[in-house]
Design a protein around this motif. Structure first.
Motif, PDB file in Angstrom:
ATOM      1  N   MET A 203     -75.377  55.914 -75.202  1.00 40.45           N
ATOM      2  CA  MET A 203     -74.470  55.043 -74.448  1.00 40.45           C
ATOM      3  C   MET A 203     -73.330  53.951 -75.386  1.00 40.45           C
ATOM      4  O   MET A 203     -72.427  54.074 -74.203  1.00 40.45           O
ATOM      5  N   GLY A 204     -73.461  53.913 -76.114  1.00 36.43           N
ATOM      6  CA  GLY A 204     -72.533  52.746 -76.471  1.00 36.43           C
ATOM      7  C   GLY A 204     -70.983  53.589 -77.083  1.00 36.43           C
ATOM      8  O   GLY A 204     -70.092  53.539 -77.129  1.00 36.43           O
ATOM      9  N   LEU A 205     -71.097  55.201 -77.474  1.00 37.89           N
ATOM     10  CA  LEU A 205     -70.755  55.700 -78.507  1.00 37.89           C
ATOM     11  C   LEU A 205     -68.938  55.598 -76.815  1.00 37.89           C
ATOM     12  O   LEU A 205     -68.294  56.251 -77.069  1.00 37.89           O
ATOM     13  N   PRO A 206     -69.683  56.719 -75.856  1.00 39.55           N
ATOM     14  CA  PRO A 206     -67.862  56.782 -74.902  1.00 39.55           C
ATOM     15  C   PRO A 206     -66.958  55.260 -74.299  1.00 39.55           C
ATOM     16  O   PRO A 206     -65.907  55.403 -74.553  1.00 39.55           O
ATOM     17  N   TYR A 207     -67.671  53.935 -74.762  1.00 41.77           N
ATOM     18  CA  TYR A 207     -66.953  53.090 -74.894  1.00 41.77           C
ATOM     19  C   TYR A 207     -66.085  52.846 -76.344  1.00 41.77           C
ATOM     20  O   TYR A 207     -64.847  52.496 -76.422  1.00 41.77           O
ATOM     21  N   LEU A 208     -66.955  53.029 -76.557  1.00 41.93           N
ATOM     22  CA  LEU A 208     -66.351  53.307 -78.846  1.00 41.93           C
ATOM     23  C   LEU A 208     -64.689  54.196 -78.726  1.00 41.93           C
ATOM     24  O   LEU A 208     -64.463  53.660 -79.193  1.00 41.93           O
ATOM     25  N   LEU A 209     -65.000  55.250 -78.095  1.00 43.02           N
ATOM     26  CA  LEU A 209     -64.510  56.689 -77.977  1.00 43.02           C
ATOM     27  C   LEU A 209     -63.434  56.897 -76.798  1.00 43.02           C
ATOM     28  O   LEU A 209     -63.029  57.705 -76.987  1.00 43.02           O
ATOM     29  N   GLY A 210     -63.384  55.684 -76.282  1.00 42.73           N
ATOM     30  CA  GLY A 210     -61.936  55.859 -75.323  1.00 42.73           C
ATOM     31  C   GLY A 210     -62.718  57.026 -74.079  1.00 42.73           C
ATOM     32  O   GLY A 210     -61.659  57.571 -73.776  1.00 42.73           O
ATOM     33  N   ASP A 211     -63.844  57.745 -73.426  1.00 43.01           N
ATOM     34  CA  ASP A 211     -64.201  58.892 -73.261  1.00 43.01           C
ATOM     35  C   ASP A 211     -63.537  58.251 -71.625  1.00 43.01           C
ATOM     36  O   ASP A 211     -64.027  57.332 -71.057  1.00 43.01           O
ATOM     37  N   LYS A 212     -63.447  59.391 -71.086  1.00 44.81           N
ATOM     38  CA  LYS A 212     -63.157  59.304 -69.254  1.00 44.81           C
ATOM     39  C   LYS A 212     -63.931  58.741 -68.551  1.00 44.81           C
ATOM     40  O   LYS A 212     -63.453  58.116 -68.155  1.00 44.81           O
ATOM     41  N   ASP A 213     -65.363  59.042 -68.593  1.00 46.13           N
ATOM     42  CA  ASP A 213     -66.066  58.254 -67.318  1.00 46.13           C
ATOM     43  C   ASP A 213     -67.380  58.060 -68.729  1.00 46.13           C
ATOM     44  O   ASP A 213     -68.731  58.636 -68.612  1.00 46.13           O
ATOM     45  N   PRO A 214     -67.422  56.443 -68.681  1.00 47.70           N
ATOM     46  CA  PRO A 214     -68.773  56.503 -70.178  1.00 47.70           C
ATOM     47  C   PRO A 214     -69.820  56.487 -68.868  1.00 47.70           C
ATOM     48  O   PRO A 214     -71.143  56.135 -70.059  1.00 47.70           O
ATOM     49  N   LYS A 215     -69.873  56.591 -67.391  1.00 45.38           N
ATOM     50  CA  LYS A 215     -71.259  56.224 -67.250  1.00 45.38           C
ATOM     51  C   LYS A 215     -71.986  57.731 -66.279  1.00 45.38           C
ATOM     52  O   LYS A 215     -72.494  57.772 -65.935  1.00 45.38           O
ATOM     53  N   PRO A 217     -72.116  61.193 -68.000  1.00 39.34           N
ATOM     54  CA  PRO A 217     -72.723  62.600 -69.373  1.00 39.34           C
ATOM     55  C   PRO A 217     -72.031  63.479 -69.585  1.00 39.34           C
ATOM     56  O   PRO A 217     -72.033  64.505 -70.485  1.00 39.34           O
ATOM     57  N   VAL A 218     -72.102  64.057 -67.655  1.00 39.01           N
ATOM     58  CA  VAL A 218     -71.418  65.754 -67.744  1.00 39.01           C
ATOM     59  C   VAL A 218     -70.694  65.600 -67.821  1.00 39.01           C
ATOM     60  O   VAL A 218     -70.092  67.053 -67.936  1.00 39.01           O
ATOM     61  N   LYS A 219     -69.903  64.586 -67.184  1.00 35.45           N
ATOM     62  CA  LYS A 219     -68.171  65.749 -66.926  1.00 35.45           C
ATOM     63  C   LYS A 219     -67.462  64.479 -68.005  1.00 35.45           C
ATOM     64  O   LYS A 219     -66.332  64.641 -67.939  1.00 35.45           O
ATOM     65  N   GLY A 220     -68.306  63.465 -68.409  1.00 32.43           N
ATOM     66  CA  GLY A 220     -67.156  62.506 -68.578  1.00 32.43           C
ATOM     67  C   GLY A 220     -67.073  61.956 -70.237  1.00 32.43           C
ATOM     68  O   GLY A 220     -65.997  60.835 -70.300  1.00 32.43           O
ATOM     69  N   TRP A 221     -68.184  62.833 -70.396  1.00 30.44           N
ATOM     70  CA  TRP A 221     -68.117  62.291 -72.128  1.00 30.44           C
ATOM     71  C   TRP A 221     -68.153  63.295 -72.803  1.00 30.44           C
ATOM     72  O   TRP A 221     -68.375  63.580 -74.162  1.00 30.44           O
ATOM     73  N   ASP A 222     -66.168  63.998 -72.473  1.00 25.08           N
ATOM     74  CA  ASP A 222     -66.019  65.152 -73.672  1.00 25.08           C
ATOM     75  C   ASP A 222     -65.759  65.096 -74.937  1.00 25.08           C
ATOM     76  O   ASP A 222     -66.430  65.052 -76.617  1.00 25.08           O
ATOM     77  N   PRO A 372     -77.210  50.080 -69.349  1.00 26.33           N
ATOM     78  CA  PRO A 372     -77.189  51.171 -69.521  1.00 26.33           C
ATOM     79  C   PRO A 372     -76.727  52.782 -68.718  1.00 26.33           C
ATOM     80  O   PRO A 372     -77.302  52.296 -67.003  1.00 26.33           O
ATOM     81  N   LEU A 373     -77.283  53.541 -69.293  1.00 24.27           N
ATOM     82  CA  LEU A 373     -77.161  54.686 -67.993  1.00 24.27           C
ATOM     83  C   LEU A 373     -77.762  54.512 -66.615  1.00 24.27           C
ATOM     84  O   LEU A 373     -79.415  54.058 -67.169  1.00 24.27           O
ATOM     85  N   ASP A 374     -78.075  54.823 -65.232  1.00 32.17           N
ATOM     86  CA  ASP A 374     -78.811  54.991 -64.329  1.00 32.17           C
ATOM     87  C   ASP A 374     -80.176  55.997 -64.797  1.00 32.17           C
ATOM     88  O   ASP A 374     -79.375  57.074 -65.104  1.00 32.17           O
ATOM     89  N   ALA A 375     -81.143  55.863 -64.161  1.00 29.42           N
ATOM     90  CA  ALA A 375     -81.850  56.643 -64.611  1.00 29.42           C
ATOM     91  C   ALA A 375     -81.938  58.146 -64.676  1.00 29.42           C
ATOM     92  O   ALA A 375     -82.160  58.583 -65.888  1.00 29.42           O
ATOM     93  N   GLN A 376     -82.017  58.490 -63.463  1.00 27.22           N
ATOM     94  CA  GLN A 376     -81.275  59.709 -63.261  1.00 27.22           C
ATOM     95  C   GLN A 376     -80.291  60.976 -63.985  1.00 27.22           C
ATOM     96  O   GLN A 376     -80.479  61.534 -64.783  1.00 27.22           O
ATOM     97  N   VAL A 377     -79.787  59.899 -64.384  1.00 25.99           N
ATOM     98  CA  VAL A 377     -78.149  60.340 -65.400  1.00 25.99           C
ATOM     99  C   VAL A 377     -78.669  60.034 -66.570  1.00 25.99           C
ATOM    100  O   VAL A 377     -77.943  60.748 -67.522  1.00 25.99           O
TER     101      VAL A 377
END
Length: 395
Positions: A203-215, A217-222, A372-377
């Motif tokens: 969950m920390g990597l999207p912030y470090l890598l500058g991903d589109k939407d850290p929240k 993981p389906v559409k924002g973590w390329d 952290p991410l919401d439960a279902q996410v």
């Protein structure tokens, strides 16, 4: 898991309700009447190492409630939901209180396994939860009223390493990848679905890598998924839990792992990892906070549920909260305000003085914090990691 007969099931509905009301009122008042109730055994299952923080506090409840006994069992987080589902389908309630992290909370919310605690029990819990730390109040939102935060850690992601083998700790994900490729099979981390450090890293990597939407993981973590697949090429396998990771790190078969504050301090305090091993923070990191929750499975008899709720309220009081400092396992530990380390048992104070990290206070203040991410996410993120990253490398 050992099945425990619940004698309260034999009582009539009227008797059970009367017992529930009587015990709950007596317990809250601290009245001797509570002691006159029938013996109750509360079966506690721990899926996150929470008993290291809470078992002594739980058992101390018996000093004023001698009619209440406890059994303690540990179980892997991924296996518990199916067990609970089978019990509930069979109208059984062999598990009364679950202690665990965001992983088990998320899985149980998705499968509708937990009792909704709030606002139904506001009178009991609101005076206690008002004392939550600001970060814990945000973590409590993730529970969707189906759990209560009981311990807190500004987790990570951090890197722990053997300074004899790693002369320059990576400061960015790209540097970590380069180190991993130059030192194949020397980096290890556990499956995120059953590992606090594993999921914190995820969950920390999207912030470090500058991903589109850290929240998302389906559409924002390329960038994150591409990175983890590349990192996968120099990792031998993924253990099923963090304990196995620390064992290999301490024995010298691995030189580096991802970690969080508690998993850095506690294994060194226990001698699993050498005291002199170091920890590093990523440049411009974002803390992904972590919490342990108290969760009640559906299906409990009303009388037993009343006791469980009273135990939960007891664990949110300052004296019991001070025990969550433990030996640094979930550093720092307390979920509520105004519980300084000076309130902790002397053994905890001594451990933290010897094995704590002076740099943590600076990092905790310096870098931003997120939930952290919401439960279902989170469940979706675990599934993607399992299918696209871990795949054939589980052990």
């Amino acid at each position: 898991m050992k099945q425990v007969l619940n004698t309260l099931h034999k009582a009539t509905r009227r008797t059970v309700l009367a017992a529930a009301i009587g015990f709950g009122m007596a317990a809250m008042a601290g009245s001797p009447a509570a002691h006159a109730q029938a013996a109750v055994t509360i079966n506690v299952v721990d899926v996150a190492g929470s008993l290291a923080l809470l078992q002594e506090a739980i058992e101390s409840y018996k000093t004023t409630h001698p009619n209440v006994k406890f059994t303690f069992t540990k179980a892997p987080a991924p296996e518990l939901p199916s067990k609970l589902k089978a019990m509930q389908n069979a109208k059984r309630s062999d598990i009364d209180l679950v202690l665990g992290g965001t992983d088990i909370l998320a899985a149980g919310i998705e499968q509708n396994l937990w009792v909704t605690l709030l606002p139904e029990n506001n009178a009991k819990f609101a005076p206690l939860t008002e004392n939550y730390l600001p970060e814990v109040k945000k973590m409590q939102e993730l529970a969707h009223n189906q759990g209560l935060a009981v311990a807190f850690m500004p987790a990570g992601p951090l890197l722990e390493y053997n300074p004899d083998k790693v002369k320059q700790v990576p400061g960015t994900p790209q540097e970590l990848l380069a180190w991993c490729k130059a030192n194949p099979n020397k980096l290890i981390y556990a499956r995120p679905a059953n590992s606090g450090p594993g999921r914190t890293f995820l969950m920390g990597l999207p912030y470090l890598l500058g991903d589109k939407d850290p929240k998302d993981p389906v559409k924002g973590w390329d960038k994150t998924w591409a990175y983890l697949k590349e990192l996968n090429t120099c990792i031998e396998y993924y253990p099923g839990g963090t304990g196995a990771v620390m064992k290999e790190l301490g024995e010298g078969s691995r030189d580096m792992t991802v970690t969080v504050t508690g998993w850095d301090i506690n294994p060194r305090a226990l001698g699993v990892v050498p005291k002199e091993f170091k920890v590093g923070a990523f440049k411009n990191m974002t803390w992904v906070n972590d919490t342990h929750y108290m969760i009640v499975p559906k299906g409990l008899a009303p009388a037993k549920q009343a006791v469980v709720l009273d135990v939960m309220a007891y664990l949110l009081q300052p004296k019991q909260q001070a025990q969550t400092y433990d030996k640094g396992y979930f550093y720092p530990g307390p979920a509520i305000k105004n519980v300084p380390v000076t309130m902790a048992p002397q053994a905890s104070q001594d451990t933290l003085k010897e094995f704590g990290r002076a740099e943590y206070a600076d990092w905790i203040a310096k870098f931003p914090h997120v939930q952290p991410l919401d439960a279902q996410v989170m469940v979706k993120a675990f599934r993607i990691w399992d299918e696209q990253v871990g795949a054939q490398k589980f052990k």
